[in-house]
Structure formats: structure tokens, C-alpha cells
Write a protein that holds these residues in place. Structure first.
Motif, PDB file in Angstrom:
ATOM      1  N   ILE A  86     -12.568   7.318 -10.532  1.00  0.00           N
ATOM      2  CA  ILE A  86     -11.479   6.567  -9.889  1.00  0.00           C
ATOM      3  C   ILE A  86     -11.551   6.760  -8.376  1.00  0.00           C
ATOM      4  O   ILE A  86     -12.054   7.770  -7.889  1.00  0.00           O
ATOM      5  CB  ILE A  86     -10.089   6.958 -10.429  1.00  0.00           C
ATOM      6  CG1 ILE A  86      -9.737   8.411 -10.114  1.00  0.00           C
ATOM      7  CG2 ILE A  86     -10.006   6.685 -11.918  1.00  0.00           C
ATOM      8  CD1 ILE A  86      -8.295   8.781 -10.441  1.00  0.00           C
ATOM      9  N   ARG A 123      -1.250   3.420 -10.867  1.00  0.00           N
ATOM     10  CA  ARG A 123      -1.923   2.294 -10.216  1.00  0.00           C
ATOM     11  C   ARG A 123      -0.976   1.123 -10.012  1.00  0.00           C
ATOM     12  O   ARG A 123      -0.092   0.876 -10.822  1.00  0.00           O
ATOM     13  CB  ARG A 123      -3.070   1.776 -11.079  1.00  0.00           C
ATOM     14  CG  ARG A 123      -4.269   2.655 -11.139  1.00  0.00           C
ATOM     15  CD  ARG A 123      -5.376   1.983 -11.971  1.00  0.00           C
ATOM     16  NE  ARG A 123      -6.565   2.790 -11.956  1.00  0.00           N
ATOM     17  CZ  ARG A 123      -7.565   2.616 -11.103  1.00  0.00           C
ATOM     18  NH1 ARG A 123      -7.524   1.639 -10.230  1.00  0.00           N
ATOM     19  NH2 ARG A 123      -8.608   3.410 -11.137  1.00  0.00           N
ATOM     20  N   GLY A 142      -2.143  -2.641  -9.566  1.00  0.00           N
ATOM     21  CA  GLY A 142      -3.382  -3.423  -9.585  1.00  0.00           C
ATOM     22  C   GLY A 142      -4.567  -2.471  -9.714  1.00  0.00           C
ATOM     23  O   GLY A 142      -4.589  -1.602 -10.573  1.00  0.00           O
ATOM     24  N   HIS A 143      -5.536  -2.631  -8.820  1.00  0.00           N
ATOM     25  CA  HIS A 143      -6.712  -1.761  -8.838  1.00  0.00           C
ATOM     26  C   HIS A 143      -6.564  -0.568  -7.902  1.00  0.00           C
ATOM     27  O   HIS A 143      -7.474   0.240  -7.784  1.00  0.00           O
ATOM     28  CB  HIS A 143      -7.962  -2.561  -8.457  1.00  0.00           C
ATOM     29  CG  HIS A 143      -8.293  -3.618  -9.451  1.00  0.00           C
ATOM     30  ND1 HIS A 143      -8.731  -3.319 -10.721  1.00  0.00           N
ATOM     31  CD2 HIS A 143      -8.224  -4.968  -9.385  1.00  0.00           C
ATOM     32  CE1 HIS A 143      -8.924  -4.445 -11.388  1.00  0.00           C
ATOM     33  NE2 HIS A 143      -8.623  -5.454 -10.606  1.00  0.00           N
ATOM     34  N   ARG A 144      -5.430  -0.451  -7.264  1.00  0.00           N
ATOM     35  CA  ARG A 144      -5.201   0.587  -6.257  1.00  0.00           C
ATOM     36  C   ARG A 144      -4.548   1.821  -6.870  1.00  0.00           C
ATOM     37  O   ARG A 144      -3.481   1.724  -7.479  1.00  0.00           O
ATOM     38  CB  ARG A 144      -4.296   0.000  -5.179  1.00  0.00           C
ATOM     39  CG  ARG A 144      -4.112   0.826  -3.976  1.00  0.00           C
ATOM     40  CD  ARG A 144      -3.292   0.022  -2.985  1.00  0.00           C
ATOM     41  NE  ARG A 144      -2.975   0.793  -1.819  1.00  0.00           N
ATOM     42  CZ  ARG A 144      -1.980   0.512  -1.004  1.00  0.00           C
ATOM     43  NH1 ARG A 144      -1.203  -0.546  -1.226  1.00  0.00           N
ATOM     44  NH2 ARG A 144      -1.739   1.267   0.038  1.00  0.00           N
TER      45      ARG A 144
END
Length: 155
Positions: A12, A54, A56-58
Motif C-alpha cells: 500500500i 481509504r 478512493g485509492h488514497r
């Protein structure tokens, strides 16, 4: 916001957490990465876990659960909680700690932590932790109502 368990910290992207925490003067994410890379703490036991939050993808937050090294295995310890500043007071930290509490309650009689940050102390108190005085290793604890490791509750 999604909170989930992480099997591999290297898989990650926590660069933003690392950069911001260093800028704020916190070393906990740096320690998390170093300990993980050195193999001294990989949250690898069945009763341990590392959680990410998280959007989204953050990755916006992280928090771990370890066996407390100063107990006989019946106590869990919250480790390395950090949430990006822009997401504080939006529930990310609470969700991460709730995930840790849920996992810990299956294995431990109580959960402990140490913080010297007054805002963090208030945060934990709001989640039901009690302040512990006179112990250099812990500042807060949350009991689960069993006097031994709660291993028997696992099916």
C-alpha cells in the motif's frame, strides 16, 4: 471511507502519511515502516492486525494492533495510529480504532495504548478508554470484561 485489514504494508502507498507525519513532528509512521522493513513488527500473528482507511485509492489513515509486550498475551496494544490532517474530525480515526477494538475484543481482556498528545488522549477518552495514571508504559486502557485472554470466544 473504507477501513480494511492490510496483509502487506509494502503493498500500500503510505508515502503521504509518512511525509505529513514527519512534517508534523510525529515519528510513528516512520517507526511503523522501519519496524515492518526490519521484521520486528509485521502484525503477523492471528491476534494482531494493521488497518488502513481509504478514500478512493488514497490511504488517509492507518492503525495497528499488537500483543502488548509487557503482558502475558492477554492484553492488546494500539500502535501507530495516524490520520491525514484534512481527514481528522471526519470519522477516519474513530473507524480505524473501532476496527482495532473489534479485532482485539476477540483475543484480549483489554486494550492499552500510550500517548503524550492531549488531543489524542481526548480522542481515546471519547471512544470509552479510561485514563491510566502511574504507569510509564500506558496512558489509556479499554477493558473487554473477561479476566483472561478471550481466546475461547473464537470459533
Amino acid at each position: 471511507m473504507i477501513v480494511q485489514e492490510v496483509d502487506d504494508l509494502g503493498a500500500i502507498d503510505i508515502a503521504e502519511l509518512l511525509t505529513e507525519s514527519k512534517r508534523e513532528g510525529f515519528r510513528n509512521i516512520h517507526r511503523l515502516v522501519n519496524d515492518y522493513n526490519e521484521g520486528s513488527n509485521r502484525f503477523q500473528h492471528e491476534d494482531e492486525a494493521l488497518f488502513e482507511c481509504r478514500v478512493g485509492h488514497r490511504v488517509i489513515g492507518i492503525c495497528g494492533l499488537n500483543r502488548d509486550p509487557h503482558s502475558n498475551g492477554s492484553i492488546g496494544r494500539i500502535r501507530r495510529l495516524y490520520v491525514l490532517k484534512e481527514f481528522r474530525s471526519h470519522g477516519a480515526g474513530r473507524r480505524l480504532v473501532e476496527a482495532v477494538i473489534h479485532k482485539a475484543s476477540n483475543y484480549y481482556s483489554k486494550l492499552v495504548l500510550r500517548t503524550d498528545n492531549p488531543k489524542a488522549a481526548d480522542f481515546y477518552m471519547k471512544l470509552g478508554f479510561k485514563e491510566v495514571k502511574g504507569d510509564v508504559r500506558i496512558t489509556h486502557e479499554l477493558g473487554f470484561g473477561c479476566n483472561h485472554g478471550c481466546h475461547a470466544s473464537i470459533l
